[in-house]
Design an enzyme around this catalytic site. Structure first.
Site, PDB file in Angstrom:
ATOM      1  CG  PHE A 105      -2.919  15.381   1.407  1.00 46.76           C
ATOM      2  CD1 PHE A 105      -3.755  14.345   1.815  1.00 46.76           C
ATOM      3  CD2 PHE A 105      -2.692  15.553   0.047  1.00 46.76           C
ATOM      4  CE1 PHE A 105      -4.350  13.492   0.887  1.00 46.76           C
ATOM      5  CE2 PHE A 105      -3.291  14.712  -0.884  1.00 46.76           C
ATOM      6  CZ  PHE A 105      -4.122  13.686  -0.458  1.00 46.76           C
ATOM      7  CG  ASP A 149      -4.360   8.870   6.976  1.00 48.62           C
ATOM      8  OD1 ASP A 149      -3.629   9.503   7.729  1.00 48.62           O
ATOM      9  OD2 ASP A 149      -5.411   9.345   6.508  1.00 48.62           O
ATOM     10  NE  ARG A 162      -3.162   8.432  -9.267  1.00 43.48           N
ATOM     11  CZ  ARG A 162      -3.721   8.046  -8.109  1.00 43.48           C
ATOM     12  NH1 ARG A 162      -2.974   7.615  -7.124  1.00 43.48           N
ATOM     13  NH2 ARG A 162      -5.024   8.106  -7.945  1.00 43.48           N
ATOM     14  CD  GLU A 176      -2.778   1.561   0.512  1.00 42.13           C
ATOM     15  OE1 GLU A 176      -2.457   1.573  -0.687  1.00 42.13           O
ATOM     16  OE2 GLU A 176      -3.911   1.906   0.906  1.00 42.13           O
TER      17      GLU A 176
HETATM   18  P1  XMP Z   1      -6.642   4.908   5.818  1.00 47.77           P
HETATM   19  O1  XMP Z   1      -7.824   4.012   5.830  1.00 47.77           O
HETATM   20  O2  XMP Z   1      -5.418   4.309   6.481  1.00 47.77           O
HETATM   21  O3  XMP Z   1      -6.408   5.142   4.293  1.00 47.77           O
HETATM   22  O4  XMP Z   1      -6.971   6.260   6.394  1.00 47.77           O
HETATM   23  C1  XMP Z   1      -5.220   5.333   3.680  1.00 47.77           C
HETATM   24  C2  XMP Z   1      -5.566   5.879   2.336  1.00 47.77           C
HETATM   25  O5  XMP Z   1      -5.821   7.279   2.464  1.00 47.77           O
HETATM   26  C3  XMP Z   1      -5.240   7.992   1.422  1.00 47.77           C
HETATM   27  N1  XMP Z   1      -4.285   8.966   1.972  1.00 47.77           N
HETATM   28  C4  XMP Z   1      -3.502   9.787   1.262  1.00 47.77           C
HETATM   29  N2  XMP Z   1      -3.364   9.940  -0.076  1.00 47.77           N
HETATM   30  N3  XMP Z   1      -1.759  11.626   0.311  1.00 47.77           N
HETATM   31  C5  XMP Z   1      -2.470  10.858  -0.537  1.00 47.77           C
HETATM   32  O6  XMP Z   1      -2.308  10.996  -1.738  1.00 47.77           O
HETATM   33  C6  XMP Z   1      -1.841  11.527   1.661  1.00 47.77           C
HETATM   34  O7  XMP Z   1      -1.145  12.246   2.391  1.00 47.77           O
HETATM   35  C7  XMP Z   1      -2.773  10.549   2.158  1.00 47.77           C
HETATM   36  N4  XMP Z   1      -3.123  10.178   3.412  1.00 47.77           N
HETATM   37  C8  XMP Z   1      -4.050   9.218   3.243  1.00 47.77           C
HETATM   38  C9  XMP Z   1      -4.577   6.988   0.548  1.00 47.77           C
HETATM   39  O8  XMP Z   1      -5.432   6.731  -0.530  1.00 47.77           O
HETATM   40  C10 XMP Z   1      -4.440   5.748   1.368  1.00 47.77           C
HETATM   41  O9  XMP Z   1      -4.566   4.592   0.599  1.00 47.77           O
HETATM   42 MG    MG Z   2      -4.737   4.776  -1.821  1.00 46.85          MG
END
Ligand code: XMP
Ligand code: MG
Length: 175
Positions: A151, A102, A164, A98
């Site tokens: 972020f 987060d 990306r 992954e």
């Molecule tokens: P959870 O369920 O752990 O999810 O909160 C994680 C997903 O949240 C997105 N995510 C981010 N995507 N920059 C991003 O581009 C970030 O700083 C970020 N923080 C969380 C991401 O899709 C991840 O799979």
């Molecule tokens: Mg993701």
């Protein structure tokens, strides 16, 4: 439109070195075994592509795509699969890959789902970990970098599908 400012948080060279270190540890841990890597689309595709090329064990790859809830940055925890894996993982050694951990809601929900398919082992490898943001207790066995609650984009990670392609992990902000 105001200009978007990008600040490098983790540079390409450091990413490359760390991904190689992770692959070395994984290769040692799974020596003599055959691994199935399951990447979570879309974010993990860059990390996974780099990681597998440093592995020294035979591996197969598959992907899962979770339904996204619009362009939001918040996780709801109730995941819906929009593209499931196509490989049988029963009795196999599985490593979920992954981009970022987060709140932990997404991965804990996916892990519960995958466990029902009866793999021999199931571990998690995340490129980034925002440990301060956890809403449910969840730890990954392999972590690239711990990062603060900012972020981030780049190296597969997006903001509204942009950025990306950036080779570095960046923090974006309007200036
Ligand atoms: P959870 O369920 O752990 O999810 O909160 C994680 C997903 O949240 C997105 N995510 C981010 N995507 N920059 C991003 O581009 C970030 O700083 C970020 N923080 C969380 C991401 O899709 C991840 O799979
Ligand atoms: Mg993701």
């Amino acid at each position: 439109m105001s200009e978007v400012r990008k600040e490098i948080l983790i540079a390409k060279a450091d990413i490359d070195k760390r991904v190689q270190e992770l692959a070395d540890v994984i290769s040692r841990d799974y020596e003599g075994k055959e691994l199935i890597l399951i990447g979570i689309l879309k974010g993990a595709f860059v990390f996974m592509a780099d990681l597998i090329r440093y592995l020294r064990i035979p591996c197969q790859v598959d992907f899962v795509r979770l339904a996204s809830y619009g362009a939001g940055t918040m996780s709801t925890g109730n995941i819906t699969i929009s593209k499931d894996i196509e490989t049988s993982i029963q009795g196999r050694d599985v490593l979920v890959v992954e981009d970022i951990l987060d709140t932990g809601l997404t991965l804990s929900s996916l892990v519960e789902r995958l466990k029902k398919k009866d793999p021999r082992s199931l571990k998690i490898c995340v490129f980034l970990d925002k440990k301060d943001r956890r809403k449910v207790p969840f730890e990954a066995e392999y972590v690239g970098f711990d990062i603060p609650d900012r972020f981030v984009v780049g190296y597969g990670l997006d903001f509204n599908e942009m950025y990306r392609f950036l080779p570095d992990v960046c923090v974006i902000g309007e200036s």
